[in-house]
Design a protein around this motif. Structure first.
Motif, short mmCIF file in Angstrom:
data_model
loop_
_atom_site.label_atom_id
_atom_site.label_comp_id
_atom_site.label_asym_id
_atom_site.label_seq_id
_atom_site.Cartn_x
_atom_site.Cartn_y
_atom_site.Cartn_z
N TYR A 159 -20.94 37.97 -5.27
CA TYR A 159 -20.75 38.84 -4.12
C TYR A 159 -20.88 40.32 -4.48
N GLU A 160 -20.52 40.69 -5.71
CA GLU A 160 -20.58 42.12 -6.07
C GLU A 160 -22.02 42.61 -6.08
N VAL A 161 -22.94 41.79 -6.60
CA VAL A 161 -24.35 42.17 -6.61
C VAL A 161 -24.88 42.28 -5.18
N LEU A 162 -24.53 41.30 -4.34
CA LEU A 162 -24.96 41.33 -2.94
C LEU A 162 -24.37 42.53 -2.22
N LYS A 163 -23.13 42.84 -2.52
CA LYS A 163 -22.48 43.98 -1.86
C LYS A 163 -23.17 45.29 -2.22
N GLU A 164 -23.51 45.47 -3.49
CA GLU A 164 -24.20 46.69 -3.91
C GLU A 164 -25.53 46.84 -3.18
N THR A 165 -26.25 45.73 -3.04
CA THR A 165 -27.53 45.77 -2.34
C THR A 165 -27.36 46.15 -0.88
N LEU A 166 -26.38 45.54 -0.23
CA LEU A 166 -26.15 45.81 1.20
C LEU A 166 -25.66 47.24 1.42
N VAL A 167 -24.84 47.74 0.50
CA VAL A 167 -24.38 49.14 0.62
C VAL A 167 -25.57 50.09 0.55
N ARG A 168 -26.53 49.80 -0.33
CA ARG A 168 -27.73 50.65 -0.41
C ARG A 168 -28.53 50.64 0.88
N HIS A 169 -28.39 49.58 1.65
CA HIS A 169 -29.09 49.49 2.93
C HIS A 169 -28.23 49.98 4.10
N GLY A 170 -27.13 50.64 3.80
CA GLY A 170 -26.35 51.29 4.84
C GLY A 170 -25.18 50.51 5.38
N PHE A 171 -24.89 49.36 4.86
CA PHE A 171 -23.75 48.58 5.35
C PHE A 171 -22.44 49.14 4.80
N ILE A 172 -21.43 49.16 5.64
CA ILE A 172 -20.11 49.67 5.27
C ILE A 172 -19.15 48.49 5.20
N PHE A 173 -18.46 48.37 4.08
CA PHE A 173 -17.52 47.26 3.89
C PHE A 173 -16.10 47.72 4.16
N GLU A 174 -15.35 46.86 4.84
CA GLU A 174 -13.98 47.21 5.23
C GLU A 174 -12.93 46.36 4.51
N SER A 175 -13.33 45.22 3.96
CA SER A 175 -12.36 44.34 3.32
C SER A 175 -12.56 44.31 1.82
N GLU A 176 -11.66 43.60 1.14
CA GLU A 176 -11.77 43.40 -0.31
C GLU A 176 -12.25 41.98 -0.62
N THR A 177 -12.74 41.27 0.38
CA THR A 177 -13.08 39.87 0.20
C THR A 177 -14.50 39.69 -0.30
N ASP A 178 -14.75 38.54 -0.92
CA ASP A 178 -16.12 38.15 -1.26
C ASP A 178 -16.87 37.68 -0.01
N THR A 179 -16.12 37.22 1.00
CA THR A 179 -16.73 36.64 2.21
C THR A 179 -17.50 37.66 3.03
#
Length: 735
Positions: A159-179
Motif C-alpha cells: 500500500y505504501e508504494v501505491l499511496k506514493e503513486t496516487l499522491v503524485r497524481h493529486g490524491f489526498i489521503f485522510e486515514s492511516e489505513t492500507d485500505t
C-alpha cells in the motif's frame, strides 16, 4: 481480522429502516471478527429529493465522509447518483447503531423511504493500520463525492508504494489505513479508462480487475460506486468470503447450476443477495451460498451474478478493457442452523462452546470409529485419507504446521503419532517455517492444522510445501475453506460453529482427529493392535468423560475468585500434557488478559524455578501417565520453595500428590494417556472463562484479538452425499 457484509435487494421493496437493520444485524453476527470500530454505506435519497434540499449539506459529522446531498448541479451525469450516506464510528456495533439513528433523527431523514433496488455495505474493524477512529474506519472512500467505496478484510502489503503513486497524481489521503489506497486506485483507474476510451463504457468489473492487478497481500473486498448504481462487486485473495442467495419464487430447486455466467437469469424475479466474511451473517436469511474462490470477481448487477476469474500468476496484463475468463459455479447448501449461532441459555459464546464439547466430540467421531463382526475388531475409517494412507506410511517424516491453538493441538497428538506410525514427527509454527525457509521434501507429509482453514500464515506455509512437492494434508473445521481446497487430502473435524474468539471445542476435536489419524496410519501393524483397540474404546467413552469433568464448573469459578487479583500464572506440563500447559496458559492470556506461561516441566530447573515464591500461583498437571513419577518430583521441588500449588491429578490421587494443606487439587477422570489432554484442558478452559468474567472483561471479544471462522457447506455431490460430514467432497481436493 475484520468482518465485511453487504446486502442487495432486487425488485423487493425494502424501506431504509429495514435495510439498516439487515446491515446492523449482519455486523452483529460478525462482531467477533473485529470490534474497535464499524461503518456502513447506504444510498441517499433520489436526485429530485436532493434538488429540493438545495446545495447545503444536511448531514456532516466526523462519522461521515460526505453530506447526504451536495450541489444538485453536480448530478448532471444521468448515471452518476447522489453521494451515498457513509456512517463510521469508533467502538462496537451498538456505538455505530446509536450514532446512525442520532444523526438520522437530527436531519429528519425518512427511514420509511422505500427502495425496490438498493445496495448497502458494512464493516466491523480489527485495527491493523491506524488507531480505532472514524477516519480509519470502513467504508474507505475514493475522496470528495465518494465515487468509490470499499470495505476490506486483510492486509495490502504494497500500500505504501501505491499511496506514493496516487499522491503524485493529486490524491489526498485522510486515514492511516492500507485500505484507503483501494478506492482511490479504483477512481484513478476509472478516470484514466474513460479518458482513453471516450464513449466506450468501462464496466465495473473491468475497473476492479485492474485494481486487483496492482494489489499485493491478502484481502476480501466489496466495492460500491456512484458510477455503477445498484451494483456491487466482491473479490478475494486469501481471506474468506461467500455469497448468499435468497430468491423470492416458489419451488426453486436448491443447488442449480449457473447459466450464461449467472445462476439467475435477469428475468425480473425478486431476490436478495448477501455477501459476508462467513456464514454466521447469512444463515438467518438463506442457506443457498456460493463460497467465493481466490482470484474470483463476483459482480452483482440487475439481479444476476457474474463471476470472472482474475489470473495474475500467469504474468498477463489485465487492462481495463481486457477480456477475462468467465466461471461457471454451483450453489451449495449451508449445513449450519440459526440455533448454532445463538447463545441459547448461556451468557457467552465461549461458555456455550466449552459445554458443547461432549456433543462436538461425538460429531467429530461419528461414522469414523468402526467395530466389525462378532469379535468386535476395532478400527478407524477416515474417508478423506483412504487413497493416500500408503503414501503417508512411506513418508520420510510427518511435519505438523499450524499457529496458536491449532499448533498446540498438533503438539498434543505428536507422541501417539510417533508411537503408532514409527515415523519421525516434527512441529512447525507456520510463520517461523516461512521465516527460516525450513526444508520441506518430496518425501515429507505436511499436515496443516487450522480451525478456520483460512489462517494466513498457515496458507502461506501450505503454498510453500506444495511448491516443494510434499504431500499436503488439511485438518480444518471448514469444508469449503482455502486449506481444504488446496491440500491433496484431509479431515474435516466437524466441531460445529465456533464463534468465541478463544477456540475451545475446535481444539479438543482437533486432538481427537489427530489421534484417529495416528490409528489410521498405524492400522496395519499387528504389534500395536491391543494399544489401538484400547484407544478406540477410550474414544467411544470420551464424551461421557468430558461431561463428567464439566461438573467442575463451580469449582473452577471458586478457584478463579481466588486468582482474580493475580498478575501471573505458570502452568507446568510434560509429555502429552506439555501441550495442555501451553493451551491452558494461552486461554488465560487470551481472554482474562493475565500473564500466563505454559512451561515444559522437564525444563523447570533450567530457569523457570527462579520465579517460584509463596505468591506466584502455579498449576502442575500430574495425571497418571508414563511421566507421573517425574511430575511428583516437580511438585516436591516446587513445594520445597514454598510454591503456591494447584495440582491437576487423576481421581483419587489428591492426597498422594498434594503436599500440605496449602496445595489445592483438581481431580479429573482418567482416560488413555493420548486422550488425557482432551480431559485436562477443560478445567483450564473453565478457569480462563470465569477469570475473564470476574475481572470484568469481554470473554467473547478479547482485547486486540479476532479470528477467522467457519464457512461450512454441504456440496451437491451424490457420491459424497451420504457421508459428507466425514469426508472432503471431490471439489475440496486438489487431485
Amino acid at each position: 481480522m475484520c468482518g465485511i457484509f453487504a446486502y442487495l435487494n432486487y425488485n423487493v421493496n425494502r424501506e431504509r429502516r429495514y435495510i439498516l437493520q439487515v446491515l446492523f444485524n449482519g455486523l452483529r453476527r460478525l462482531e467477533y471478527r473485529g470490534y474497535d470500530s464499524a461503518g456502513i454505506a447506504i444510498d441517499s435519497s433520489s436526485v429530485s429529493v436532493c434538488a429540493e434540499l438545495g446545495s447545503s449539506p444536511v448531514l456532516d459529522s466526523p462519522t461521515r465522509s460526505q453530506p447526504i446531498c451536495a450541489d444538485p448541479n453536480s448530478f448532471s451525469n444521468s448515471r452518476l447518483t447522489p453521494p451515498p450516506l457513509v456512517f463510521r464510528q469508533e467502538g462496537n456495533i451498538e456505538s455505530l447503531v446509536k450514532s446512525v439513528y442520532q444523526e438520522v433523527a437530527e436531519v429528519e431523514l425518512n427511514l420509511e423511504e422505500s427502495f425496490s433496488i438498493h445496495a448497502g455495505i458494512a464493516h466491523t474493524r480489527w485495527a491493523t493500520h491506524g488507531e480505532p477512529a472514524p477516519r480509519n474506519s470502513h467504508p474507505q472512500t475514493s475522496g470528495l463525492g465518494d465515487d468509490f467505496l470499499v470495505v476490506h478484510n486483510g492486509v495490502i502489503t504494497n500500500y505504501e508504494v501505491l499511496k506514493e503513486t496516487l499522491v503524485r497524481h493529486g490524491f489526498i489521503f485522510e486515514s492511516e489505513t492500507d485500505t484507503e489506497v483501494i478506492p482511490k486506485l479504483a477512481k484513478f483507474v476509472y478516470d484514466k479508462a474513460n479518458e482513453a476510451t471516450g464513449d466506450q463504457v468501462v464496466t465495473f468489473s473491468h475497473v476492479v480487475l485492474e485494481v486487483m492487478r496492482h494489489l499485493e497481500g491478502a484481502y476480501a473486498l466489496i466495492f460500491k460506486s456512484r458510477h455503477y448504481p445498484n451494483e456491487l462487486i466482491a473479490c478475494k485473495r486469501g481471506s474468506p468470503l461467500l455469497l448468499g442467495v435468497k430468491e423470492m419464487r416458489e419451488n426453486q430447486e436448491n443447488g442449480s447450476a449457473f447459466e450464461d455466467n449467472t445462476f439467475m437469469s435477469k428475468d425480473g424475479h425478486p431476490k436478495e443477495l448477501f455477501l459476508s466474511s462467513d456464514a454466521h451473517a447469512v444463515v438467518e436469511h438463506t442457506k443457498k451460498v456460493l463460497v467465493i474462490e481466490d482470484g474470483e470477481v463476483v459482480h452483482l448487477k440487475d439481479g444476476g451474478v457474474s463471476i470472472l476469474k482474475f489470473e495474475n500468476d500467469k504474468g498477463e496484463h489485465v487492462g481495463p478493457l481486457s477480456r477475462v475468463a468467465s466461471v461457471r459455479r454451483a450453489l451449495s447448501i449451508l449445513e449450519m442452523e440459526v440455533e448454532q449461532i445463538n447463545k441459547g441459555h448461556y451468557e457467552h459464546y465461549m461458555q456455550k462452546e466449552i459445554h458443547e464439547q461432549p456433543e462436538s466430540l461425538t460429531t467429530t467421531m461419528r461414522g469414523r470409529l468402526i467395530r466389525r463382526g462378532s469379535s468386535k475388531s476395532k478400527s478407524v475409517l477416515l474417508g478423506g485419507l483412504k487413497d493416500h494412507l500408503k503414501t503417508i506410511r512411506r513418508s520420510r517424516r510427518i511435519v505438523f504446521i499450524g499457529c496458536g491453538t491449532s499448533y498446540n493441538a498438533a503438539l498434543a497428538a505428536r507422541p501417539i503419532l510417533e508411537e503408532l506410525s514409527g515415523i519421525p514427527v516434527s512441529m512447525e509454527i507456520a510463520s517461523d517455517l516461512l521465516d527460516r525457509q525450513g526444508p520441506i521434501y518430496r518425501e515429507d507429509t505436511a499436515v496443516f492444522v487450522s480451525q478456520s482453514g483460512e489462517t494466513a500464515d498457515t496458507l502461506l506455509a501450505l503454498q510453500y510445501a506444495l511448491e516443494n512437492g510434499a504431500l499436503c494434508v488439511g485438518i480444518t473445521n471448514t469444508v469449503g475453506s482455502a486449506i481444504a481446497r488446496k491440500t491433496h487430502c484431509g479431515i474435516h473435524i466437524n466441531a460445529g460453529a465456533e464463534i468465541g474468539v478463544a477456540s475451545t471445542k475446535a481444539y479438543t476435536s482437533q486432538i481427537v482427529v489427530m489421534a484417529m489419524l495416528a490409528l489410521a496410519i498405524g492400522g496395519d501393524t499387528i504389534s500395536n493392535q491391543a494399544r489401538r483397540e484400547a484407544i478406540v474404546d477410550g474414544l467411544y467413552d470420551l464424551p461421557n468423560k468430558v461431561r463428567e469433568v464439566l461438573k467442575l464448573d463451580q469449582e473452577m469459578k471458586d478457584l478463579a475468585q481466588l486468582l482474580i487479583a493475580e498478575q501471573s500464572l505458570l502452568v507446568f506440563g510434560r509429555s502429552y500434557n506439555y501441550a495442555t500447559a501451553l493451551e491452558g496458559a494461552l486461554k488465560v492470556k487470551e481472554v482474562a488478559l493475565m500473564h500466563s506461561e505454559g512451561i515444559l516441566a522437564g525444563e523447570m530447573k533450567h530457569g523457570p524455578l527462579a520465579l517460584v515464591d509463596e505468591n506466584l500461583p502455579i498449576v502442575v498437571i500430574a495425571t497418571r501417565d508414563a511421566c507421573f513419577s517425574k511430575q511428583q518430583s516437580v511438585i516436591q521441588q516446587l513445594h520445597a520453595r514454598k510454591g503456591r500449588l494447584i495440582v491437576m491429578c487423576s481421581k483419587g490421587d489428591a492426597t498422594s500428590v498434594c503436599p500440605g494443606e496449602s496445595c489445592r487439587s483438581i481431580e479429573v477422570p482418567q482416560v488413555e494417556d493420548c486422550l488425557q489432554p482432551v480431559i485436562n484442558v477443560v478445567p483450564l478452559q473453565l478457569l480462563a472463562y470465569h477469570l475473564t468474567v470476574l475481572r470484568g472483561f469481554n470473554v467473547d471479544q478479547p482485547r486486540n484479538l479476532a479470528k477467522s471462522t467457519v464457512i461450512k457447506v454441504a456440496y451437491q455431490c451424490n457420491l459424497y452425499k451420504a457421508n459428507c460430514s466425514t469426508n472432503y467432497p471431490p471439489s475440496c481436493k486438489a487431485e
